[in-house]
Every structure is written in C-alpha cells, then in structure tokens.
Design a protein around this motif. Structure first.
Motif, PDB file in Angstrom:
ATOM      1  N   LYS A 553       1.466  10.512  -8.656  1.00 42.07           N
ATOM      2  CA  LYS A 553       1.581  10.077  -7.267  1.00 42.07           C
ATOM      3  C   LYS A 553       2.535   8.893  -7.141  1.00 42.07           C
ATOM      4  CE  LYS A 553      -1.377   8.841  -3.335  1.00 42.07           C
ATOM      5  NZ  LYS A 553      -2.776   8.538  -2.935  1.00 42.07           N
ATOM      6  N   HIS A 554       3.500   9.037  -6.251  1.00 41.72           N
ATOM      7  CA  HIS A 554       4.420   7.944  -5.926  1.00 41.72           C
ATOM      8  C   HIS A 554       4.087   7.460  -4.518  1.00 41.72           C
ATOM      9  CE1 HIS A 554       7.088   8.878  -9.359  1.00 41.72           C
ATOM     10  NE2 HIS A 554       6.763  10.129  -9.093  1.00 41.72           N
ATOM     11  N   ILE A 555       3.923   6.160  -4.358  1.00 38.32           N
ATOM     12  CA  ILE A 555       3.587   5.638  -3.035  1.00 38.32           C
ATOM     13  C   ILE A 555       4.544   4.518  -2.649  1.00 38.32           C
ATOM     14  CG2 ILE A 555       1.132   6.166  -3.344  1.00 38.32           C
ATOM     15  CD1 ILE A 555       0.673   3.118  -3.641  1.00 38.32           C
ATOM     16  N   ASN A 556       4.587   4.272  -1.358  1.00 40.80           N
ATOM     17  CA  ASN A 556       5.245   3.062  -0.876  1.00 40.80           C
ATOM     18  C   ASN A 556       4.216   1.941  -0.970  1.00 40.80           C
ATOM     19  OD1 ASN A 556       5.731   1.049   1.509  1.00 40.80           O
ATOM     20  ND2 ASN A 556       7.708   2.033   1.154  1.00 40.80           N
ATOM     21  N   HIS A 557       4.569   0.851  -1.616  1.00 42.68           N
ATOM     22  CA  HIS A 557       3.596  -0.204  -1.899  1.00 42.68           C
ATOM     23  C   HIS A 557       3.343  -1.128  -0.721  1.00 42.68           C
ATOM     24  CE1 HIS A 557       5.135   0.635  -6.174  1.00 42.68           C
ATOM     25  NE2 HIS A 557       3.999   1.278  -5.995  1.00 42.68           N
ATOM     26  N   GLY A 558       3.976  -0.836   0.414  1.00 43.79           N
ATOM     27  CA  GLY A 558       3.671  -1.591   1.623  1.00 43.79           C
ATOM     28  C   GLY A 558       4.662  -2.697   1.912  1.00 43.79           C
ATOM     29  N   TYR A 559       4.212  -3.649   2.704  1.00 47.05           N
ATOM     30  CA  TYR A 559       5.085  -4.747   3.113  1.00 47.05           C
ATOM     31  C   TYR A 559       4.243  -5.970   3.455  1.00 47.05           C
ATOM     32  CZ  TYR A 559       3.692  -2.905   7.693  1.00 47.05           C
ATOM     33  OH  TYR A 559       2.960  -2.451   8.767  1.00 47.05           O
ATOM     34  N   ILE A 560       4.911  -7.103   3.489  1.00 43.57           N
ATOM     35  CA  ILE A 560       4.276  -8.350   3.921  1.00 43.57           C
ATOM     36  C   ILE A 560       5.046  -8.839   5.138  1.00 43.57           C
ATOM     37  CG2 ILE A 560       3.606 -10.692   3.293  1.00 43.57           C
ATOM     38  CD1 ILE A 560       3.655  -9.858   0.378  1.00 43.57           C
ATOM     39  N   SER A 561       4.352  -8.946   6.241  1.00 41.59           N
ATOM     40  CA  SER A 561       4.979  -9.377   7.490  1.00 41.59           C
ATOM     41  C   SER A 561       4.338 -10.677   7.952  1.00 41.59           C
ATOM     42  CB  SER A 561       4.813  -8.295   8.566  1.00 41.59           C
ATOM     43  OG  SER A 561       5.338  -8.733   9.802  1.00 41.59           O
ATOM     44  N   ASN A 562       5.109 -11.755   7.887  1.00 38.92           N
ATOM     45  CA  ASN A 562       4.625 -13.070   8.320  1.00 38.92           C
ATOM     46  C   ASN A 562       3.276 -13.420   7.685  1.00 38.92           C
ATOM     47  OD1 ASN A 562       6.878 -13.488  10.049  1.00 38.92           O
ATOM     48  ND2 ASN A 562       5.922 -12.154  11.561  1.00 38.92           N
ATOM     49  N   GLY A 563       3.173 -13.147   6.395  1.00 43.28           N
ATOM     50  CA  GLY A 563       1.979 -13.508   5.643  1.00 43.28           C
ATOM     51  C   GLY A 563       0.903 -12.444   5.601  1.00 43.28           C
ATOM     52  N   THR A 564       1.006 -11.416   6.441  1.00 38.16           N
ATOM     53  CA  THR A 564      -0.001 -10.354   6.473  1.00 38.16           C
ATOM     54  C   THR A 564       0.425  -9.216   5.552  1.00 38.16           C
ATOM     55  OG1 THR A 564      -0.611 -10.886   8.753  1.00 38.16           O
ATOM     56  CG2 THR A 564      -1.234  -8.713   7.927  1.00 38.16           C
ATOM     57  N   LYS A 565      -0.453  -8.866   4.614  1.00 40.10           N
ATOM     58  CA  LYS A 565      -0.157  -7.798   3.663  1.00 40.10           C
ATOM     59  C   LYS A 565      -0.651  -6.475   4.239  1.00 40.10           C
ATOM     60  CE  LYS A 565      -0.926 -11.212   0.056  1.00 40.10           C
ATOM     61  NZ  LYS A 565      -1.836 -11.678  -1.004  1.00 40.10           N
ATOM     62  N   SER A 566       0.244  -5.522   4.334  1.00 38.51           N
ATOM     63  CA  SER A 566      -0.100  -4.255   4.985  1.00 38.51           C
ATOM     64  C   SER A 566      -1.240  -3.550   4.276  1.00 38.51           C
ATOM     65  CB  SER A 566       1.130  -3.339   5.036  1.00 38.51           C
ATOM     66  OG  SER A 566       1.559  -2.985   3.720  1.00 38.51           O
ATOM     67  N   TRP A 567      -1.300  -3.638   2.949  1.00 40.07           N
ATOM     68  CA  TRP A 567      -2.342  -2.918   2.213  1.00 40.07           C
ATOM     69  C   TRP A 567      -3.720  -3.540   2.436  1.00 40.07           C
ATOM     70  CZ3 TRP A 567       1.784  -5.490   0.081  1.00 40.07           C
ATOM     71  CH2 TRP A 567       1.525  -6.656  -0.638  1.00 40.07           C
ATOM     72  N   GLU A 568      -3.761  -4.822   2.799  1.00 40.78           N
ATOM     73  CA  GLU A 568      -5.045  -5.448   3.095  1.00 40.78           C
ATOM     74  C   GLU A 568      -5.485  -5.150   4.523  1.00 40.78           C
ATOM     75  OE1 GLU A 568      -4.686  -9.583   2.224  1.00 40.78           O
ATOM     76  OE2 GLU A 568      -4.781  -9.287   0.049  1.00 40.78           O
ATOM     77  N   SER A 569      -4.543  -5.148   5.454  1.00 42.83           N
ATOM     78  CA  SER A 569      -4.897  -4.865   6.848  1.00 42.83           C
ATOM     79  C   SER A 569      -5.314  -3.414   7.011  1.00 42.83           C
ATOM     80  CB  SER A 569      -3.715  -5.175   7.774  1.00 42.83           C
ATOM     81  OG  SER A 569      -2.576  -4.397   7.429  1.00 42.83           O
ATOM     82  N   GLU A 570      -4.738  -2.517   6.177  1.00 46.77           N
ATOM     83  CA  GLU A 570      -5.120  -1.103   6.245  1.00 46.77           C
ATOM     84  C   GLU A 570      -6.513  -0.890   5.685  1.00 46.77           C
ATOM     85  OE1 GLU A 570      -2.002   0.733   4.085  1.00 46.77           O
ATOM     86  OE2 GLU A 570      -0.500   0.395   5.638  1.00 46.77           O
ATOM     87  N   ASP A 571      -6.865  -1.684   4.634  1.00 43.71           N
ATOM     88  CA  ASP A 571      -8.205  -1.562   4.047  1.00 43.71           C
ATOM     89  C   ASP A 571      -9.265  -2.035   5.035  1.00 43.71           C
ATOM     90  OD1 ASP A 571      -7.004  -0.651   1.784  1.00 43.71           O
ATOM     91  OD2 ASP A 571      -7.091  -2.555   0.708  1.00 43.71           O
TER      92      ASP A 571
END
Length: 571
Positions: A553-571
């Motif tokens: 599996k290959h994934i996009n590891h997300g992004y950090i926008s103004n301190g917010t980590k996308s993978w944490e907000s999605e969880d």
C-alpha cells in the motif's frame, strides 16, 4: 517399485512447495506491513521537520523558503548560534549525566541506594498512615519507636561513615535528577566533591555496626507488620505489605553490600573521578566556560531535535512510488500561513481529477450565468449613472429614493443565496483550480464541498428547474419597479425608468433554460463518481502488486497546515 519411488519424489516436492508457500504467507505480509508503517512514520516525521524548520526560519527572517531552497534552509539552521548553543549544552549535559551515572552504577553504590530509598519509603508510609495507627495505642507506640530508630541511619554515632556515605550518594542522585535546574559548572563541581568524600569514606564504612543495628530494626518492623495484620486496618490500607516489601529490599541490599570488594570499588571510583574531573576541566575551558554557566539540557525538546537533525533526508518523501519528489511548501508573502505537504500520489490524483472535469468545462449554461451576472452589474452601473446624472441626492429631500437605490444595489451585488448559481460557481471554481493545483490540502476540502452540488445540479438539469434564480431576479425586479414609482413621486423631473433596462435579464434566463442538455446531467453524475473515487484513493492509498500475489500500500502521508496535522484531524 519405480512408480512408487516416483510418486514419493513428487509428494516430497509438493510438501516442499507447500511449506515454502506457507512460509511466504506468514513472513511476506508482515514484511510488507512493517515497511508500510516505516514509510508512514518517516514521511510524517519529515513533514513535521520541514514544517518546524520553515517556522524557525520565519521567526528569524519573517519569511519562508520554497521547496527548491531547502538546502539553504538546512544551512541556515546549522549555522544558527542559538541552535548550536543548545546542541552543545545538550552534549555537555549528557557527558556529565553519564559520568555521574557511571559512579552510581558501581556495585557498592548500587547496594547503598536501595537501603536509603527503602528507609525513605518506610518513613513515608509510617507517617502517612498515622491516622489509621491512631486507632490502636500499641501500634502508635511501635510506629513512633521505629521512626526514632530509622533516624539513626543518618545520625547514628555507631556508624557515622555509613550515614555520611549514604548522604553523599543521595546527593549525587539529586544532582543527576536536577541536572536541568542547576548550571553545569556547579553541578560538576559538587559531583566531584561528593565523589572525593565517598572515596575517603568507603574504606571506613562500619558495616558490622550497621548490620547489627538493622538486624534489631528488622525484627521490630517485622513484628509491627504482624500486629497490623491482626487488626481491621488491612481492610483500609496496604501498609503492612508495603513495609514487608521494603524491609526485605533492605535485607537483600545489606547482603549484597557484605559481599562487595570495597577496595576494588574504590579503585573503580577513582577512575570515574578522573573522568568526572576531565569533564569539569572541559567545562571551564575558554570555549565552554560561558555556556556551562547555564542550566543543563539533558533532552532537547522535540522541535529542537528536529531542527538539529534537519538535512537532505528530510527533503523528500521516502515512498518513491511517484518518483523522488520534494515536499510541497505553500505560503503567501507577508503572511504567517504555511502548509507543508506530502507529494506522494498527487500526480495520479491530479490526472484523474483533470480527466473527470474535462467534460464539465463545456457545460452549456455556464456562459449564461456570466451573462446574468454581467447584466446585474450593468443594471447597477445604470442605477448609479441615473443617480449622478439626474442629481437624485440633491433633488431627493427626504433621502428615501437614494436609500432605496443603495439597498437594491447592495442586494444585487451577490447571488450567493441562490443555490443554483452558488453550486454552479462552485463547480466552475473547482474546474479552474484543478487546471493548476494538485495539493491535497487545497483539493480535498473543495471535493468534499463539491459532491452534493454535482448531484443537485444534475437533478436541476434533468428537471429544467432554476426557480430559485428566477425568484431572486423577480425580487430584484419588484424592488426596481418600486424604486421607479418612488422616483416619479418624489423627483419632479423627467428621470428615465430603470426597470426596462433590468427586465432583459429574464430573457437571458430563458435562454439558459433552453440550453439544458441531458448529457450535462450525465457528465455531472459521472464526474461526481470519478472525483469521489479519486479522493478516496488519494486518502486510502494505492495498492501495488508485489511478489506476484501480495500487495503493498502506497499512501499520501498528509499535510500540516498552520500547525494542524491532517492525519490527526482525520483521526
């Protein structure tokens, strides 16, 4: 017989093949999952590192650097004096900490420390549980007697060298624990003094006297424990079991101490003292004198650790499925906003979005929405022209005409409360954005806001229904007609009516409705399905076949926008 032998060989080969397949089934998936997890961990740590490096650069320069200048960013951080000082203090602190730790690890101190710690625990338990002991007079008497005796561990004239040695060992532990609170020079100097004292005291420790004292004290505490267990205190406190555990710990330490070769430990201590002395001398050299007057830094905080370790390995995504690509860095000049994003799978994501939106670029009614908007703007301009040309402000004594005109102009500025118009504009904005944009941080929220509009617009096309647009335009028309009537009443001058100019907009709407094509509805629904699938694949990952029957599996590891980590907000 030959046939039987041949069959036996085939069976053995089959067993070997099946065993190999079983081994592969067990080991290969685990290997793949481990690699996937490693990629994700490294990828997200890289994102955090690049983000923090950019933020650090911003605090110094009030600007960010683009992705193609990460080498410059790394060099800037490596040459920053603040980072260099923190790194140096951290190195020196760890050198001192490890040296003190090596002293405390000597067998003689490894035996002394549990004694001191257990005595402290016993003292604490006896005092804390006094409220329970007070229920029984005989327990209070025993408790007070034990507390008085335990003080002799630190003050007894029968074994003063043992008491002082224990005190210095405790002090060394304290230095080690508080190494971040005191300046390094003072800590190193105190450590040297304590070690000097211990080197003097160790040959003279009165272990026979200590052992005799403890034998008597052990019996007292052991009997005290038995007396506690005869009462109902066992229902409210575990102090009896704890006291038993601590006196057994002291017993074990005493036995270990008796078996230690003191002279050998003194020799080892002298070696450690020389190492500690070397560290102190290093602290007071010209290069280190000023920085070692600061408190120690045993562990760098997470951000400082990232900055110190920032290098070329952090520049690119570890998953090279789309090739070796640098992280995407987005910012606006003169703004603190910053986004650092993983590039993995975004090329495929972008290509699929381009393919999905291509049929929508020629949607039949889009040009007519532009005409509607243009006609409203033209009407607004005409209204303002009438106001100025015929001097309505001067002639309208009550101000009612001008006030109504301004209200109409303000309302006509926007059609965002018209669902058909708003959804159409949202689709057009997305189509335009996709032409030049591939970042997930930008496209993901747009896609999420687009799926429902695509469905709604498809239904509108199928039913040829734009009632909300017509209703809003009729509302404007009624307002303009009322304004024309008010002008006729209030302004004693031949002012041309505005409505005849405005009402042409309804003809444009009829033309718009006539362009509705069933194929547009089909294209909208197909685009919705393709866009949603593309987003889900970008979010959930792409499965690459490996080893013939397994997938990686290959994934996009997300992004950090103004301190917010996308993978944490999605969880």
């Amino acid at each position: 017989m030959a046939a039987k032998a041949k069959g036996s060989i085939v069976l053995k080969l089959l067993i070997v093949v099946l065993a190999a397949m079983l081994w592969a089934t067990i080991t290969i998936p685990n290997k793949i999952w481990t690699e996937e997890k490693r990629m994700t961990t490294i990828g997200r740590k890289n994102l955090e590192t690049v983000y923090e490096a950019e933020r650090f650069y911003y605090t110094r320069t009030n600007s960010y650097l683009p992705a193609d200048s990460l080498e410059k960013l790394a060099a800037f951080i490596q040459n920053d004096s603040t980072i260099q000082v923190k790194q140096k203090i951290n190195e020196l602190t760890n050198a001192l900490y490890n040296s003190i730790h090596s002293v405390l690890e000597l067998p003689v101190f490894s035996a002394l420390v549990p004694i001191s710690q257990a005595v402290d625990e016993i003292n604490g338990d006896l005092q804390f549980n006094t409220r329970y002991f007070n229920r029984y007079d005989h327990l209070v008497v025993q408790k007070d007697d034990i507390l008085r005796d335990l003080e002799k561990f630190n003050t007894s004239v029968s074994f003063p060298n043992f008491a002082r040695a224990t005190l210095y060992v405790d002090s060394l532990y304290g230095l080690q624990e508080r190494i971040n609170e005191e300046d390094l020079q003072t800590t190193a100097l105190l450590a040297l003094r304590y070690v000097d004292s211990l080197e003097y005291l160790l040959p003279n420790v009165e272990m026979t006297a200590v052992d005799d004292f403890w034998g008597s004290e052990y019996t007292k505490i052991f009997n005290f424990v038995k007396d506690i267990k005869k009462t109902d205190l066992v229902k409210v406190t575990s102090v009896a079991d704890r006291l038993k555990k601590f006196i057994d710990r002291i017993n074990t330490a005493m036995k270990e101490f008796q078996q230690i070769d003191i002279q050998q430990n003194i020799n080892l201590l002298d070696t450690q003292k020389q190492a500690l002395s070397g560290i102190y001398n290093d602290f007071i050299t010209h290069d280190n004198f000023l920085i070692t007057q600061q408190p120690g830094i045993l562990r760098l905080d997470e951000v400082d650790s990232m900055l110190i370790g920032f290098n070329q390995r952090n520049f690119t995504c570890p998953d090279t499925f789309d090739g070796t690509e640098r992280y995407i860095i987005s910012y606006k000049p003169n703004s603190t906003n910053l986004v650092v994003e993983c590039p993995n799978l975004l090329n495929t994501f972008h290509e699929r979005l381009m393919e999905a939106t291509t049929p929508l670029q020629q949607v039949s009614w889009f040009p007519y929405l532009d005409k509607v908007r243009a006609h409203l703007d033209s009407t607004i301009n005409y209204m303002n022209f009438v106001k100025e040309r015929y001097r309505l402000i001067r002639l309208d004594k009550s101000g009612e005409v001008v006030l109504n005109l301004k209200e109409i102009v303000a309302e006509m500025q926007s059609l965002d409360n018209v669902l058909f118009y708003r959804y159409s504009q949202r689709v057009r904005t997305f189509i335009d954005t996709v032409q030049t944009e591939k970042k997930l941080s930008v496209l993901k929220p747009m896609v999420e806001d687009l799926l429902n509009p695509l469905d709604t617009l498809a239904t509108r096309v199928e039913t040829r229904q734009v009632g909300d647009l017509e209703k809003r335009l009729q509302f404007f028309g009624q307002k303009i007609q009322a304004l024309d009537s008010l002008i006729d009443v209030r302004i004693k001058k031949d002012v041309p009516a505005i409505y005849p100019e405005y009402e042409k907009v309804f003809g444009i709407v009829e033309e718009l409705k006539s362009t509705f094509n069933p194929q547009d509805a089909v294209n909208l629904r197909n685009a919705r399905s393709s866009i949603e699938e593309s987003l889900l694949e970008a979010l959930n990952g792409y499965h690459e076949r490996v080893y013939g029957v397994f997938t990686k599996k290959h994934i996009n590891h997300g992004y950090i926008s103004n301190g917010t980590k996308s993978w944490e907000s999605e969880d």
